[in-house]
Design an enzyme around this catalytic site. Structure first.
Site, PDB file in Angstrom:
ATOM      1  CG  HIS A   1       5.559  13.054   8.283  1.00 36.90           C
ATOM      2  ND1 HIS A   1       5.537  12.602   6.988  1.00 36.90           N
ATOM      3  CD2 HIS A   1       6.829  12.830   8.719  1.00 36.90           C
ATOM      4  CE1 HIS A   1       6.719  12.126   6.656  1.00 36.90           C
ATOM      5  NE2 HIS A   1       7.523  12.259   7.683  1.00 36.90           N
TER       6      HIS A   1
ATOM      7  CG  ASN B   1      -6.364   6.722   5.845  1.00 32.68           C
ATOM      8  OD1 ASN B   1      -6.609   5.526   5.982  1.00 32.68           O
ATOM      9  ND2 ASN B   1      -6.954   7.457   4.924  1.00 32.68           N
TER      10      ASN B   1
ATOM     11  CG  HIS C   1       0.093 -38.201  19.100  1.00 30.93           C
ATOM     12  ND1 HIS C   1      -1.235 -38.005  18.813  1.00 30.93           N
ATOM     13  CD2 HIS C   1       0.720 -37.013  18.826  1.00 30.93           C
ATOM     14  CE1 HIS C   1      -1.415 -36.763  18.403  1.00 30.93           C
ATOM     15  NE2 HIS C   1      -0.241 -36.135  18.402  1.00 30.93           N
TER      16      HIS C   1
ATOM     17  CB  SER D   1       5.167   9.944  11.878  1.00 27.26           C
ATOM     18  OG  SER D   1       6.561   9.736  11.851  1.00 27.26           O
TER      19      SER D   1
ATOM     20  CD  GLN E   1       9.279  12.200  11.349  1.00 25.38           C
ATOM     21  OE1 GLN E   1      10.292  12.651  10.840  1.00 25.38           O
ATOM     22  NE2 GLN E   1       8.706  11.112  10.898  1.00 25.38           N
TER      23      GLN E   1
ATOM     24  CE1 TYR F   1      -3.893   2.143   0.093  1.00 23.52           C
ATOM     25  CE2 TYR F   1      -2.564   3.460   1.581  1.00 23.52           C
ATOM     26  CZ  TYR F   1      -3.660   3.331   0.754  1.00 23.52           C
ATOM     27  OH  TYR F   1      -4.516   4.394   0.585  1.00 23.52           O
TER      28      TYR F   1
ATOM     29  CD  GLU G   1       1.722 -35.593  25.665  1.00 23.33           C
ATOM     30  OE1 GLU G   1       2.525 -34.668  25.896  1.00 23.33           O
ATOM     31  OE2 GLU G   1       1.439 -35.974  24.510  1.00 23.33           O
TER      32      GLU G   1
ATOM     33  CD  GLN H   1     -11.503   2.524  -1.081  1.00 20.34           C
ATOM     34  OE1 GLN H   1     -11.666   2.499   0.136  1.00 20.34           O
ATOM     35  NE2 GLN H   1     -11.506   3.645  -1.785  1.00 20.34           N
TER      36      GLN H   1
ATOM     37  CG  ASP I   1      11.488  10.174   7.170  1.00 19.93           C
ATOM     38  OD1 ASP I   1      11.321   9.034   7.644  1.00 19.93           O
ATOM     39  OD2 ASP I   1      11.000  11.197   7.670  1.00 19.93           O
TER      40      ASP I   1
END
Length: 428
Positions: free
Chosen positions: A257, A209, A415, A232, A254, A128, A410, A186, A356
């Site tokens: 941003h 976001n 097993h 950030s 920063q 993304y 067990e 989406q 960055d």
């Protein structure tokens, strides 16, 4: 006192944040649940409808054609292209160096018992790429390039349809196999579930976001994700040697941003704390992005005064900042005492902005104290380490008896039989 055993003593705030960075997520969660359900049921039609609603984009075809990719590349300013390729080279070289630390393993743990692992690249990854307020050309580099270095067979990139065309060029240069003009929740749903146009991926990486973040949280399980990234963060650790102008400049770099960026200084020196506070206000007076940076500083900025170096380390490890800068008399020595952060910037010459943009380390990093348990995105995030074993007859003789006895204790008769069968045949 250590940060591992107790909470750090509360610092004195020269400037305290006025808001809590953790916001009510219920409305976001509800909407994202609806988006994912509709994309699952309706595929491309739902994606098209949400693109119209949220991005004001009428798109019949989502995928960026090869011709359009090349056109976007042709439109890219030559110097911008050169700078982008410089960043790609550095990120590539660092990812290759990291990849070199990952080795296959084969070891004979007992006579005849051979164990090992292989590092296998993922088949298909979805990256993304956020649109944001500015064309962040570094964003596709940080997610796509390490995937290609890792050997991922197909890298799918999604970016908002209204993103700057330079971002398409950035995805192309970084090596994306396919690029789709789909944004928001989406896009995450389309990559996680697959639609008529968008292939289903195995893992989704990249920041976004609150809606993107929530969508990644909800689709996790059938697909992997890199992390849940919040707004950030940057914190600076400084003693009396700190430079107020430099610290303030890095904090505001920063802060611009996003209005929810968390920025802070942790210091043992009150004159420096006062000077940084004054310097931030001075720089905001002529910063072109002050509308964003000032809100971030007002709501989430902090300057914390602590007693000594130990308290500085304890409070820093408590915060576990995404970006952590060390401006002390011995930054290299000080850095070795820190445990919790996303990425560390040692010495006043090492600004977050270099990472960055182009220096080579990845800028997709843990936020909201997640640095206490994970690091940032890296080439290893695109690889799965899968174990294997093979046994000789001697190996069966080593492990079958204790395995059968344990299964019997067990009460797992199936097993026990499976453990015993090969031993019985060998003994026969």
């Amino acid at each position: 006192m250590t940060s591992e055993t107790t909470s750090p003593k509360a610092p004195v705030f020269i400037k305290a944040p006025s808001r809590n960075a953790t916001a009510d997520n219920a409305p976001v969660e509800t909407l994202v649940t609806e988006v994912i359900a509709r994309v699952r049921a309706e595929g491309d039609a739902a994606v098209r409808d949400y693109s119209r609603q949220f991005d004001k984009a009428e798109l019949e075809v989502f995928e960026v054609s090869e011709a359009d990719r090349l056109a976007a590349l042709e439109e890219l300013d030559p110097q911008t292209r050169a700078d982008t390729e410089f960043a790609i080279t550095n990120v590539t070289n660092f990812a290759k160096a990291q990849l070199g630390t990952l080795s296959a393993l084969d070891v004979e743990i007992l006579p005849g018992v051979h164990l090992g692992h292989r590092n296998i690249p993922l088949d298909r990854v979805g990256c993304y790429v956020p649109g944001g307020r500015f064309p962040l050309l570094s964003a596709p580099i940080m997610t796509i390039v390490p995937a290609k270095v890792a050997g991922v067979k197909e890298v799918v990139a999604c970016l908002p349809p209204n993103a700057h065309r330079a971002m398409i060029a950035g995805c192309h240069l970084a090596g994306a196999d396919r690029i789709f003009r789909i944004g928001g929740a989406q896009a995450i749903a389309a990559m996680a579930l697959g639609t008529e146009s968008v292939p289903k991926v195995d893992k989704i990486v990249g920041p976004g976001n609150a809606f993107v973040n929530e969508a990644k949280r909800q689709v996790f399980g059938p697909v992997g994700i890199d992390q849940l990234a919040g707004p950030s963060e940057i914190f600076v650790l400084a003693d009396e040697t700190g430079d107020a102008e430099m610290i303030a400049t890095d904090l505001l770099a920063q802060a611009e941003h996003d209005v929810r960026t968390r920025v802070g200084l942790i210091t043992t020196h009150k004159p420096l704390a006062d000077a940084v506070l004054a310097e931030v206000e001075r720089q905001l007076s002529d910063l072109s992005t002050a509308e964003i940076a000032a809100r971030s500083w007002e709501d989430y900025g902090e300057i914390a005064l602590v007693e000594d170096e130990a308290a500085m380390i304890a409070y820093s490890d408590h915060v576990a900042a995404e970006h952590l800068q060390v401006h002390t008399v011995d930054p290299q020595g000080f850095a070795k005492k820190l445990s919790h952060y996303g990425s560390l910037f040692i010495g006043e010459l090492s600004s977050v902005v270099y990472s960055d943009k182009c220096s080579g380390t990845n800028h997709t990093l843990p936020t909201m104290a997640a640095g206490r348990y994970t690091g940032g995105l890296w080439v290893g995030a695109y690889i799965k380490t899968a174990t294997h074993q093979w046994l000789t007859e001697e190996g069966v003789k080593q492990v079958a008896p204790p395995a059968a006895r344990q299964a019997a204790s067990e009460g797992l008769e199936g097993h026990r039989r499976a453990a015993q069968l090969r031993l019985d045949r060998l003994q026969a």
